[in-house]
Design an enzyme around this catalytic site. Structure first.
Site, mmCIF file in Angstrom:
data_model
loop_
_atom_site.group_PDB
_atom_site.id
_atom_site.type_symbol
_atom_site.label_atom_id
_atom_site.label_comp_id
_atom_site.label_asym_id
_atom_site.label_seq_id
_atom_site.Cartn_x
_atom_site.Cartn_y
_atom_site.Cartn_z
ATOM 1 C CG HIS A 186 -8.801 16.234 20.287
ATOM 2 N ND1 HIS A 186 -9.868 16.895 19.742
ATOM 3 C CD2 HIS A 186 -8.843 16.511 21.614
ATOM 4 C CE1 HIS A 186 -10.532 17.537 20.681
ATOM 5 N NE2 HIS A 186 -9.916 17.333 21.832
ATOM 6 C CB SER B 181 -17.182 13.561 12.836
ATOM 7 O OG SER B 181 -17.244 14.797 12.173
ATOM 8 C CB CYS C 65 -13.088 18.546 17.297
ATOM 9 S SG CYS C 65 -11.309 18.831 17.506
ATOM 10 C CB CYS D 141 -8.816 17.326 14.750
ATOM 11 S SG CYS D 141 -8.280 16.920 16.435
#
Length: 168
Positions: A70, A97, A99, A102
Site C-alpha cells: 500500500h 485514510s 487501512c 497501514c
C-alpha cells in the site's frame, strides 16, 4: 468502564497549515504516478518536522503483484531501516485514510502524526491511530477524491480487491 472506541471519520480540518498543504503534495504526486501505471492511486510521504522528506511511496499492489504494498508500506519499505527515534519526529502524509494494516504499521513504527488527503472514499483505521495517541488531520482534498473516483470507475474490481471486498 472504558469509553467505547470511536469509529467515526476524522472531520475535515478547517484551517490546514501551509506546511501540511506543501507536504501532502509529495503523496499526491505519488498517487498520480500510480494512476498512470494503472495502479491504485494512493500515495504517501514520510516527512520530518523540519520539512525533510525521508521517503515516498505509492500503492504498488498491481505493479509489483504484491499483497501488502500500500502507499504507506511502500513508503516505509523504500526508506529502509532507520533508527526508531527517526519516526517519532515525522508525519505520514497519505492521500487516503489509511487501512488497518497501514495504521498498525504507523503505530508499530511510532509515527505520531498522520495527515490524510480525504476519507470520503474509504474510512480506514483512523480510530486505530487515534486510540494509540496519533494525531490525525483530514485535509479533505478534492484532488484526492477525484483520483480515487476516476480509478474506481475504471477498475472497480481492483479497488474491491485492494480494500478486501468481493466484487459486486
Amino acid at each position: 468502564m472504558l469509553a467505547p472506541k470511536s469509529p467515526c471519520k476524522t472531520a475535515p480540518t478547517e484551517n490546514p497549515s501551509d506546511f501540511d498543504l506543501v507536504n501532502v503534495r509529495h503523496a499526491v504526486f505519488q498517487a498520480e504516478q500510480g494512476l498512470r501505471e494503472q495502479g491504485v492511486p494512493i500515495g504517501a510521504a514520510l516527512v520530518r518536522k523540519d520539512g525533510v522528506v525521508i521517503g515516498v511511496g505509492r500503492n504498488r499492489r498491481v505493479q509489483k503483484n504484491s499483497a501488502i504494498l500500500h502507499g504507506e508500506t511502500d513508503c516505509l519499505n523504500n526508506i529502509g531501516r532507520l533508527p526508531a527515534s527517526v519516526y517519532k519526529d515525522c508525519t505520514m502524509y497519505t492521500t487516503l485514510s489509511p487501512c488497518s494494516m497501514c495504521s498498525g504499521t504507523m503505530v508499530l513504527f511510532g509515527i505520531k502524526r498522520c495527515v490524510i488527503g480525504e476519507n470520503e472514499t474509504f474510512l480506514g483505521g483512523e480510530s486505530i491511530l487515534r486510540d494509540h495517541g496519533i494525531e490525525v488531520v483530514n485535509l479533505n482534498l478534492d484532488s484526492c477524491k477525484k483520483l480515487m473516483s476516476e480509478f474506481i470507475e475504471r477498475y472497480p474490481e481492483v479497488w474491491n480487491e485492494d480494500i478486501g471486498e468481493e466484487d459486486k
